[in-house]
Design a protein around this motif. Structure first.
Motif, PDB file in Angstrom:
ATOM      1  N   ASP A  67      -9.613   9.246  36.380  1.00 34.89           N
ATOM      2  CA  ASP A  67      -8.247   9.286  36.912  1.00 34.89           C
ATOM      3  C   ASP A  67      -8.003   8.127  37.869  1.00 34.89           C
ATOM      4  N   LEU A  68      -8.989   7.813  38.699  1.00 41.39           N
ATOM      5  CA  LEU A  68      -8.847   6.698  39.635  1.00 41.39           C
ATOM      6  C   LEU A  68      -8.693   5.380  38.891  1.00 41.39           C
ATOM      7  N   LEU A  69      -9.495   5.166  37.861  1.00 41.58           N
ATOM      8  CA  LEU A  69      -9.404   3.930  37.089  1.00 41.58           C
ATOM      9  C   LEU A  69      -8.052   3.804  36.401  1.00 41.58           C
ATOM     10  N   ARG A  70      -7.528   4.927  35.913  1.00 39.67           N
ATOM     11  CA  ARG A  70      -6.224   4.902  35.241  1.00 39.67           C
ATOM     12  C   ARG A  70      -5.100   4.663  36.241  1.00 39.67           C
ATOM     13  N   SER A  71      -5.135   5.331  37.376  1.00 41.28           N
ATOM     14  CA  SER A  71      -4.044   5.209  38.341  1.00 41.28           C
ATOM     15  C   SER A  71      -4.000   3.833  38.990  1.00 41.28           C
ATOM     16  N   THR A  72      -5.161   3.223  39.182  1.00 44.22           N
ATOM     17  CA  THR A  72      -5.207   1.893  39.791  1.00 44.22           C
ATOM     18  C   THR A  72      -5.154   0.774  38.758  1.00 44.22           C
ATOM     19  N   ARG A  73      -5.134   1.151  37.471  1.00 42.77           N
ATOM     20  CA  ARG A  73      -5.116   0.178  36.380  1.00 42.77           C
ATOM     21  C   ARG A  73      -6.266  -0.824  36.536  1.00 42.77           C
ATOM     22  N   SER A  74      -7.413  -0.301  36.930  1.00 38.72           N
ATOM     23  CA  SER A  74      -8.591  -1.128  37.136  1.00 38.72           C
ATOM     24  C   SER A  74      -9.648  -0.773  36.109  1.00 38.72           C
ATOM     25  N   GLY A  75     -10.461  -1.747  35.756  1.00 34.97           N
ATOM     26  CA  GLY A  75     -11.530  -1.485  34.803  1.00 34.97           C
ATOM     27  C   GLY A  75     -12.845  -1.171  35.465  1.00 34.97           C
ATOM     28  N   LEU A  76     -12.857  -1.154  36.803  1.00 28.47           N
ATOM     29  CA  LEU A  76     -14.114  -0.983  37.526  1.00 28.47           C
ATOM     30  C   LEU A  76     -13.858  -0.292  38.856  1.00 28.47           C
ATOM     31  N   ALA A  77     -14.769   0.582  39.248  1.00 31.65           N
ATOM     32  CA  ALA A  77     -14.731   1.225  40.560  1.00 31.65           C
ATOM     33  C   ALA A  77     -16.112   1.100  41.198  1.00 31.65           C
ATOM     34  N   VAL A  78     -16.123   0.906  42.509  1.00 29.89           N
ATOM     35  CA  VAL A  78     -17.373   0.789  43.259  1.00 29.89           C
ATOM     36  C   VAL A  78     -17.765   2.168  43.781  1.00 29.89           C
ATOM     37  N   SER A 117       2.622  -5.200  28.715  1.00 29.05           N
ATOM     38  CA  SER A 117       1.411  -4.373  28.690  1.00 29.05           C
ATOM     39  C   SER A 117       0.830  -4.247  30.090  1.00 29.05           C
ATOM     40  N   ARG A 118      -0.173  -3.411  30.235  1.00 29.35           N
ATOM     41  CA  ARG A 118      -0.839  -3.233  31.519  1.00 29.35           C
ATOM     42  C   ARG A 118      -1.491  -4.530  31.976  1.00 29.35           C
ATOM     43  N   ASP A 119      -2.094  -5.277  31.037  1.00 37.32           N
ATOM     44  CA  ASP A 119      -2.719  -6.550  31.394  1.00 37.32           C
ATOM     45  C   ASP A 119      -1.677  -7.559  31.856  1.00 37.32           C
ATOM     46  N   ASP A 120      -0.506  -7.547  31.209  1.00 38.74           N
ATOM     47  CA  ASP A 120       0.573  -8.441  31.634  1.00 38.74           C
ATOM     48  C   ASP A 120       0.975  -8.140  33.076  1.00 38.74           C
ATOM     49  N   ARG A 121       1.117  -6.859  33.392  1.00 40.12           N
ATOM     50  CA  ARG A 121       1.533  -6.478  34.742  1.00 40.12           C
ATOM     51  C   ARG A 121       0.467  -6.849  35.766  1.00 40.12           C
ATOM     52  N   LYS A 122      -0.790  -6.685  35.437  1.00 48.41           N
ATOM     53  CA  LYS A 122      -1.855  -7.066  36.356  1.00 48.41           C
ATOM     54  C   LYS A 122      -1.825  -8.569  36.609  1.00 48.41           C
ATOM     55  N   ARG A 123      -1.561  -9.347  35.571  1.00 50.29           N
ATOM     56  CA  ARG A 123      -1.487 -10.799  35.736  1.00 50.29           C
ATOM     57  C   ARG A 123      -0.241 -11.191  36.526  1.00 50.29           C
ATOM     58  N   PHE A 124       0.877 -10.502  36.288  1.00 50.00           N
ATOM     59  CA  PHE A 124       2.116 -10.791  37.005  1.00 50.00           C
ATOM     60  C   PHE A 124       1.974 -10.509  38.500  1.00 50.00           C
ATOM     61  N   ALA A 125       1.178  -9.501  38.853  1.00 47.53           N
ATOM     62  CA  ALA A 125       1.019  -9.149  40.266  1.00 47.53           C
ATOM     63  C   ALA A 125       0.396 -10.287  41.066  1.00 47.53           C
ATOM     64  N   GLN A 126      -0.322 -11.211  40.396  1.00 47.18           N
ATOM     65  CA  GLN A 126      -0.936 -12.354  41.058  1.00 47.18           C
ATOM     66  C   GLN A 126      -0.288 -13.662  40.643  1.00 47.18           C
ATOM     67  N   GLY A 127       0.875 -13.577  39.968  1.00 47.57           N
ATOM     68  CA  GLY A 127       1.504 -14.766  39.413  1.00 47.57           C
ATOM     69  C   GLY A 127       2.557 -15.380  40.308  1.00 47.57           C
ATOM     70  N   THR A 128       3.586 -15.960  39.686  1.00 46.67           N
ATOM     71  CA  THR A 128       4.667 -16.640  40.401  1.00 46.67           C
ATOM     72  C   THR A 128       5.580 -15.621  41.085  1.00 46.67           C
ATOM     73  N   ARG A 129       6.568 -16.166  41.832  1.00 48.00           N
ATOM     74  CA  ARG A 129       7.483 -15.273  42.543  1.00 48.00           C
ATOM     75  C   ARG A 129       8.280 -14.418  41.555  1.00 48.00           C
ATOM     76  N   ALA A 130       8.722 -15.024  40.448  1.00 45.43           N
ATOM     77  CA  ALA A 130       9.476 -14.264  39.450  1.00 45.43           C
ATOM     78  C   ALA A 130       8.618 -13.183  38.807  1.00 45.43           C
ATOM     79  N   GLN A 131       7.346 -13.498  38.540  1.00 41.99           N
ATOM     80  CA  GLN A 131       6.452 -12.509  37.930  1.00 41.99           C
ATOM     81  C   GLN A 131       6.155 -11.366  38.897  1.00 41.99           C
ATOM     82  N   LYS A 132       5.983 -11.689  40.177  1.00 42.33           N
ATOM     83  CA  LYS A 132       5.786 -10.631  41.164  1.00 42.33           C
ATOM     84  C   LYS A 132       7.028  -9.752  41.273  1.00 42.33           C
TER      85      LYS A 132
END
Length: 430
Positions: free
Chosen positions: A287-298, A35-50
């Motif tokens: 569109d920015l929130l969707r493309s960056t897979r972020s829940g918040l924009a400043v 899922s998108r949440d899994d990928r967001k967590r993997f981006a900050q995870g172990t070497r294999a997850q990255k």
């Protein structure tokens, strides 16, 4: 079974190839089931997850590589099976050959395709990390010829499924007519029409009108611990961390993720936030929130300063909440209530641009973003009940201020003869 004993080496090779096919099938299911949440967590995870996140950043290349190797393995598998079938038939064992061919076919479907994929979707996170290294190696082997495969794929898609040209725009009345024709239920049609109206309205709305003003946000500077949150609880559903040398928001994390992070250095679990200008449309913000897979924009102003935040929940609320309900929900803190001729009751969190746009008031430029900020700037102190400020052709009167940064005021548009001196141009406190 004795007839198959001379083919033991070939049968072992088929089992190895079946295992390879199962590996490809399980890898495909596990990687693309994340899922998108899994990928967001993997981006900050172990070497294999990255490594998994890096693979999924090129989905077309990844899928082409997996399918190519799976196809090659299956071709070799059936080539060996065909060889055994041909030898058995030359020995006048046609029945055994037919049974063997069916067994190899169903065996590959069951153990090389169905079962591995069913197991992979049960544990996609762990399996995707385990297969990331061999899949990366398989992609690297094919990297010189992958562009050729991708070009052939695009040519075939454009030949068999040509793209239709999009219309430059679709009038709202055309959408309404389509709904009225296709939906016999008038209640449902009204609901759909309302949502479509708000979708079109979102494209005309500015990010500043959707945002939560900075004045009402709780910000933290690194390092951040759980004790800091207990001492000064956040007043929104995100942990907002500022830059080390300024008060600008740099990172954020949903508070729902707090149970999964350590109690110290919470800023290390936060992700960088995207930025959107105050004048960007609501549709562009979404569109920015969707493309960056972020829940918040400043939201930033013309000077690059933070003036608020927009969350995905804010955008969805603007899209699907009934306008009448929307004025009584969280956005009620930013509502404008008419009290009489050219007199309105407003909340201090309302942005000055929104006030000017909605009421069509001509207001001079000021450094502050919200009404509360403008009042504090001109008064040079915290506003109190009874304070009055003339700004432009309007009189602002504070009627309630329970705590700093939170106030309610009235705004009255004055006629030219009611304006003292040059206040209409410069503004000032009474």
């Amino acid at each position: 079974m004795s007839l198959l004993l001379p083919f033991v080496p070939l049968l072992i090779a088929m089992l190895v190839l079946m295992a390879g096919s199962a590996f490809c099938s399980a890898s495909e299911a596990a990687l693309f089931y994340l899922s998108r949440d899994d990928r967001k967590r993997f981006a900050q995870g172990t070497r294999a997850q990255k490594r998994v996140e890096q693979l999924l950043s090129e989905p077309e290349r990844l899928l082409t590589s997996i399918l190519f190797w799976n196809l090659m393995i299956n071709i070799l598998y059936f080539a060996i099976a065909s060889r055994i079938d041909a030898v058995l038939r030359t020995q006048n064992h046609s029945d055994v050959a037919s049974s063997f061919t069916l067994a190899t076919l169903f065996g590959l479907i069951l153990f090389g395709e169905m079962l591995p994929k069913n197991l992979a979707v049960l544990w996609p996170q762990s399996l995707s990390a385990m297969v990331s290294l061999p899949i990366t190696a398989a992609m690297n082997v094919l990297r010189p010829i992958l562009p050729t495969f991708l070009m052939v794929n695009r040519i075939s898609l454009r030949t068999l499924l040509p793209n239709f040209e999009r219309e430059p725009y679709l009038e709202l009345r055309d959408i309404e007519r389509a709904i009225s024709i296709s939906t016999p239920d008038k209640t449902l049609a009204q609901q759909e029409e309302l949502v479509l109206h708000q979708i079109v309205w979102l494209s005309e709305m500015e990010a500043e009108e959707l945002m939560r003003p900075r004045m009402g946000l709780t910000l933290y500077s690194a390092p951040v611990t759980l004790d800091d949150l207990r001492a000064n609880p956040p007043n929104c559903d995100y942990l907002l961390v500022t830059e080390s040398d300024s008060e600008e928001i740099e990172r954020a994390m949903p508070l729902a993720q707090l149970p999964n992070v350590s109690s110290t250095h919470l800023e290390s679990a936060c992700e960088r936030v995207p930025y959107v200008p105050w004048c960007a449309s609501g549709a562009a913000t979404l569109d920015l929130l969707r493309s960056t897979r972020s829940g918040l924009a400043v939201v930033i102003n013309e000077l690059g300063e933070t003036i608020g935040i927009v969350t995905l929940d804010d955008v969805m609320h603007a899209l699907f909440a009934n306008p009448a309900v929307r004025q009584t929900s969280r956005a009620a803190a930013q509502s404008i209530e008419p009290l009489g001729d050219d007199v309105y009751k407003v909340n201090g969190a309302i942005t000055l641009r929104r006030l000017s746009k909605q009421l069509k008031f001509e207001l001079p430029l000021v450094k502050s973003v919200t009404i509360a900020g403008m009042l504090q700037e001109y008064l040079e102190r915290i506003p109190e009940p009874g304070d009055e400020v003339l700004w432009g052709n309007c009189r602002f009167t504070v009627i309630d201020s329970p705590r700093p940064g939170v106030l309610t005021a009235t705004v009255e548009r004055l006629r030219d003869e009611q304006l003292p001196g040059d206040t209409a141009a410069n503004g000032g406190a009474i």
